[in-house]
Design an enzyme around this catalytic site. Sequence first.
Site, PDB file in Angstrom:
ATOM      1  N   ASP A  47      -7.008   4.405  -4.322  1.00  0.00           N
ATOM      2  CA  ASP A  47      -7.672   4.262  -3.024  1.00  0.00           C
ATOM      3  C   ASP A  47      -8.285   5.654  -2.785  1.00  0.00           C
ATOM      4  O   ASP A  47      -8.514   6.383  -3.762  1.00  0.00           O
ATOM      5  CB  ASP A  47      -6.648   3.877  -1.937  1.00  0.00           C
ATOM      6  CG  ASP A  47      -7.298   3.352  -0.652  1.00  0.00           C
ATOM      7  OD1 ASP A  47      -7.644   2.169  -0.588  1.00  0.00           O
ATOM      8  OD2 ASP A  47      -7.480   4.140   0.304  1.00  0.00           O
ATOM      9  N   LYS A  68       0.861  -1.192   0.000  1.00  0.00           N
ATOM     10  CA  LYS A  68       0.000   0.000   0.000  1.00  0.00           C
ATOM     11  C   LYS A  68       0.888   1.230   0.000  1.00  0.00           C
ATOM     12  O   LYS A  68       2.031   1.157   0.427  1.00  0.00           O
ATOM     13  CB  LYS A  68      -0.863   0.004   1.269  1.00  0.00           C
ATOM     14  CG  LYS A  68      -2.115   0.819   1.138  1.00  0.00           C
ATOM     15  CD  LYS A  68      -3.232   0.010   0.528  1.00  0.00           C
ATOM     16  CE  LYS A  68      -4.468   0.829   0.281  1.00  0.00           C
ATOM     17  NZ  LYS A  68      -5.623  -0.009  -0.055  1.00  0.00           N
TER      18      LYS A  68
HETATM   19  N1  GLU Z   1      -7.351   0.266  -2.700  1.00  0.00           N
HETATM   20  C1  GLU Z   1      -8.110  -0.903  -3.015  1.00  0.00           C
HETATM   21  C2  GLU Z   1      -8.152  -1.805  -1.809  1.00  0.00           C
HETATM   22  O1  GLU Z   1      -8.198  -1.335  -0.705  1.00  0.00           O
HETATM   23  C3  GLU Z   1      -7.698  -1.567  -4.315  1.00  0.00           C
HETATM   24  C4  GLU Z   1      -6.278  -1.980  -4.435  1.00  0.00           C
HETATM   25  C5  GLU Z   1      -5.878  -2.473  -5.831  1.00  0.00           C
HETATM   26  O2  GLU Z   1      -6.711  -2.586  -6.711  1.00  0.00           O
HETATM   27  O3  GLU Z   1      -4.687  -2.750  -5.968  1.00  0.00           O
HETATM   28  O4  GLU Z   1      -8.177  -3.006  -1.895  1.00  0.00           O
END
Ligand code: GLU
Length: 446
Positions: free
Chosen positions: A166, A126
Amino acid sequence: MATGAEQLYEEILRRNPGEPEFHQAAREVLESLGPVLAERPELVEARIVERICEPERQIIFRVPWQDDAGRVQVNRGFRVEYNSALGPYKGGLRFHPSVNLGIVKFLGFEQIFKNALTGLGIGGGKGGSDFDPRGRSDAEVMRFCQAFMTELHRHLGEHTDVPAGDIGVGGREIGYLFGQYRRITNRWEGGVLTGKGLGWGGSPVRTEATGYGNVLFTAEMLRARGEDLHGQQVVVSGSGNVALYSIEKALALGANVLTCSDSSGYVVDEKGIDLDLLKQVKEVERARVDVYAERRGSSARFVADGQVWDVPADVALPSATQNELDADAALTLVRNGVKAVSEGANMPTTPEAVRVFQEAGVAFGPGKAANAGGVATSALEMRQNAGREPLGFAQVEAELAGIMRDIHTTCAASAEHYGCPGDYVTGANLAGFNRVADAMLAQGLI
Ligand code: GLU
């Protein structure tokens, strides 16, 4: 918590000071692990839990950029590459003033187990920045994204680390980030970012996937209890990507959605949310939800203080941000007869609120399972990029529905196996953990 897990938690607190969200996410997983560690001593011997809690790599960097007035601005960028046992680090980027290392670590930690639950080949990571896109011009957002990617690009790659969006990072930001990656590397590497535009490597349904997936998971939880979404009254919090597409899917399945919100307050609409109007206000005009209430007429009311959880409903879908639903709100929902709560956002329900729901027998879908549809569809986007073979909307949507069904089945079976039927929190944690632990064990001490 088992004694070993308690000690490890103490150590996490000591070694990661000032990161309450990370402590909360770690504690929730550690609290679930007792039965699996009792069953699998080899995991204790290999210290898999200690290793999983420690990110493989944490990157923090300066992001200097110039605003429209020509002033220099300095933000902080993060990427926590948490675990790559199952595949390249995968997880979104969050641009929000609240972003700090602890927030990114909590999100990255959750992402490991979420991604494992999808059954696809994606590790957990992340990132993000304390940059606030709100009130910034397109040109400022572009310059920020270019500055951010100028550092981040060296850590990325379609086989290494694959960010997506996100909070605060949508199609516009992914476009600018992808452009700068392409310019710096001179590579058209579609699989390095997901959530791309449909005309240049993006996947159908990726925009809708997190919200759609959460509603499909809710429908599965209701189905296990002999019910469905048809005719149910639903409260949704938030009005970003996850909220909008949760509302869309809930409406498509015959539910009535009463609310949405943002940090300024919430809207309750007696006639049900008019999704076209809400999309116009939030996505096109980037305005606040009170504008929706103003335009909608007498059926809608804007409430500046208070929460959507005060509105009586059968189903609650927290889809805004972490810790937005506390024990008091949970008690109100339970008193008003809520049957199912499913997390569209990451960790929106406080641990005390989760306990309230579970003790009241409410079906509770944790984000790791319930909102995994977004990242699962990202993995489908990576597959299409790798094979240079785009899929149609209907095909991706059918795959997403299958994945959400499988995640529900996996969590339910894992909860059953470990003696807590219907507890999707424990089921998700243990099923996700086992998959990552198996891969880590097989790959040796790294
Ligand atoms: N931010 C999204 C999550 O919390 C998607 C992450 C992604 O698609 O890599 O899962």
